[in-house]
Scaffold this motif. Structure first.
Motif, PDB file in Angstrom:
ATOM      1  N   VAL A 139     -41.063 -67.431  32.802  1.00 44.80           N
ATOM      2  CA  VAL A 139     -40.421 -66.146  32.531  1.00 44.80           C
ATOM      3  C   VAL A 139     -39.563 -66.254  31.272  1.00 44.80           C
ATOM      4  O   VAL A 139     -39.631 -65.390  30.390  1.00 44.80           O
ATOM      5  CB  VAL A 139     -39.579 -65.674  33.743  1.00 44.80           C
ATOM      6  CG1 VAL A 139     -38.712 -64.473  33.384  1.00 44.80           C
ATOM      7  CG2 VAL A 139     -40.486 -65.351  34.926  1.00 44.80           C
ATOM      8  N   ALA A 140     -38.784 -67.326  31.152  1.00 45.68           N
ATOM      9  CA  ALA A 140     -37.944 -67.522  29.959  1.00 45.68           C
ATOM     10  C   ALA A 140     -38.799 -67.596  28.696  1.00 45.68           C
ATOM     11  O   ALA A 140     -38.456 -66.982  27.669  1.00 45.68           O
ATOM     12  CB  ALA A 140     -37.101 -68.782  30.113  1.00 45.68           C
ATOM     13  N   ALA A 141     -39.910 -68.312  28.772  1.00 41.36           N
ATOM     14  CA  ALA A 141     -40.803 -68.414  27.607  1.00 41.36           C
ATOM     15  C   ALA A 141     -41.389 -67.048  27.259  1.00 41.36           C
ATOM     16  O   ALA A 141     -41.482 -66.693  26.078  1.00 41.36           O
ATOM     17  CB  ALA A 141     -41.920 -69.416  27.895  1.00 41.36           C
ATOM     18  N   ALA A 142     -41.767 -66.292  28.250  1.00 40.83           N
ATOM     19  CA  ALA A 142     -42.325 -64.955  27.995  1.00 40.83           C
ATOM     20  C   ALA A 142     -41.297 -64.061  27.317  1.00 40.83           C
ATOM     21  O   ALA A 142     -41.623 -63.300  26.396  1.00 40.83           O
ATOM     22  CB  ALA A 142     -42.789 -64.327  29.308  1.00 40.83           C
ATOM     23  N   LEU A 143     -40.041 -64.176  27.721  1.00 40.02           N
ATOM     24  CA  LEU A 143     -38.996 -63.325  27.163  1.00 40.02           C
ATOM     25  C   LEU A 143     -38.567 -63.751  25.769  1.00 40.02           C
ATOM     26  O   LEU A 143     -37.864 -63.012  25.076  1.00 40.02           O
ATOM     27  CB  LEU A 143     -37.797 -63.272  28.116  1.00 40.02           C
ATOM     28  CG  LEU A 143     -38.110 -62.653  29.471  1.00 40.02           C
ATOM     29  CD1 LEU A 143     -36.886 -62.666  30.365  1.00 40.02           C
ATOM     30  CD2 LEU A 143     -38.670 -61.255  29.318  1.00 40.02           C
ATOM     31  N   GLU A 144     -39.004 -64.933  25.331  1.00 35.32           N
ATOM     32  CA  GLU A 144     -38.750 -65.364  23.960  1.00 35.32           C
ATOM     33  C   GLU A 144     -39.789 -64.799  22.991  1.00 35.32           C
ATOM     34  O   GLU A 144     -39.603 -64.854  21.774  1.00 35.32           O
ATOM     35  CB  GLU A 144     -38.739 -66.886  23.883  1.00 35.32           C
ATOM     36  CG  GLU A 144     -37.523 -67.502  24.530  1.00 35.32           C
ATOM     37  CD  GLU A 144     -37.547 -69.016  24.520  1.00 35.32           C
ATOM     38  OE1 GLU A 144     -38.466 -69.611  23.912  1.00 35.32           O
ATOM     39  OE2 GLU A 144     -36.647 -69.619  25.137  1.00 35.32           O
ATOM     40  N   ASN A 145     -40.862 -64.245  23.522  1.00 40.27           N
ATOM     41  CA  ASN A 145     -41.912 -63.646  22.705  1.00 40.27           C
ATOM     42  C   ASN A 145     -41.495 -62.213  22.363  1.00 40.27           C
ATOM     43  O   ASN A 145     -41.455 -61.345  23.235  1.00 40.27           O
ATOM     44  CB  ASN A 145     -43.227 -63.669  23.490  1.00 40.27           C
ATOM     45  CG  ASN A 145     -44.376 -63.061  22.734  1.00 40.27           C
ATOM     46  OD1 ASN A 145     -44.243 -62.048  22.052  1.00 40.27           O
ATOM     47  ND2 ASN A 145     -45.543 -63.671  22.879  1.00 40.27           N
ATOM     48  N   ASP A 146     -41.174 -61.963  21.112  1.00 43.69           N
ATOM     49  CA  ASP A 146     -40.674 -60.656  20.693  1.00 43.69           C
ATOM     50  C   ASP A 146     -41.651 -59.523  20.973  1.00 43.69           C
ATOM     51  O   ASP A 146     -41.245 -58.419  21.359  1.00 43.69           O
ATOM     52  CB  ASP A 146     -40.308 -60.664  19.210  1.00 43.69           C
ATOM     53  CG  ASP A 146     -39.074 -61.497  18.920  1.00 43.69           C
ATOM     54  OD1 ASP A 146     -38.255 -61.684  19.853  1.00 43.69           O
ATOM     55  OD2 ASP A 146     -38.919 -61.958  17.770  1.00 43.69           O
TER      56      ASP A 146
END
Length: 159
Positions: A139-146
């Motif tokens: 989830v954290a990685a997904a939210l780093e994708n602008d």
């Protein structure tokens, strides 16, 4: 809504409830020392207006989320939400679940553990999607994708 090709071009649309508060009995605590308790209706009110990524409709209008599928345990500080994609091969299921998670991250205190699951037997990739939605690192990685965050924000606009 956000793309040109639709996976489910003609989803069934349901009438959204105007006011749900009358359907659930509330007990409010006015003690500043006691953490606020939440009930299923409060959580549902937060997520019902999330926009579907594919259609100009809310998750409630498509019955992707329903009050009966929101469960709160204040003693365990947990919230469990089951959602039902409109079709078993919905490619937007992960994005819908991520939108629900982001809305709750932004709205609820961090003491609450949120578990988001696809309703059992309603999606072809149920286990894989559930694993992604409840893995903090993913989830954290997904939210780093602008780009992905931009799509999630569009789903949350107005909710």
């Amino acid at each position: 809504m956000f793309g040109t090709a639709k996976i489910n071009a003609n989803p069934t649309v349901y009438r959204a409830e105007d006011k749900l508060e009358d359907k659930v009995t509330r007990t409010d605590i006015d003690d500043e020392e006691t953490p606020d308790e939440f009930d299923a209706l409060e959580i549902f009110e937060l997520i019902r207006g999330i926009n579907d990524p594919e259609h100009p409709l809310t998750l409630e209008q498509l019955r992707v989320v329903q009050l009966k599928d929101v469960h709160v345990d204040n003693k365990e500080n947990s919230v469990k939400i089951n959602f039902t994609p409109t079709i078993p091969h919905c490619s937007m299921a992960t994005l819908i679940g991520l939108s629900i998670r982001v809305k709750l991250i932004r709205s609820l205190p961090p003491r609450l553990k949120v578990d988001i699951q696809i309703s059992k037997g309603t999606h072809n990739q149920e286990k894989a999607v559930n694993k992604q939605l409840n893995d903090k690192e993913r989830v954290a990685a997904a939210l780093e994708n602008d780009n992905l965050l931009s799509v999630v924000d569009k789903c949350l606009a107005g909710s």
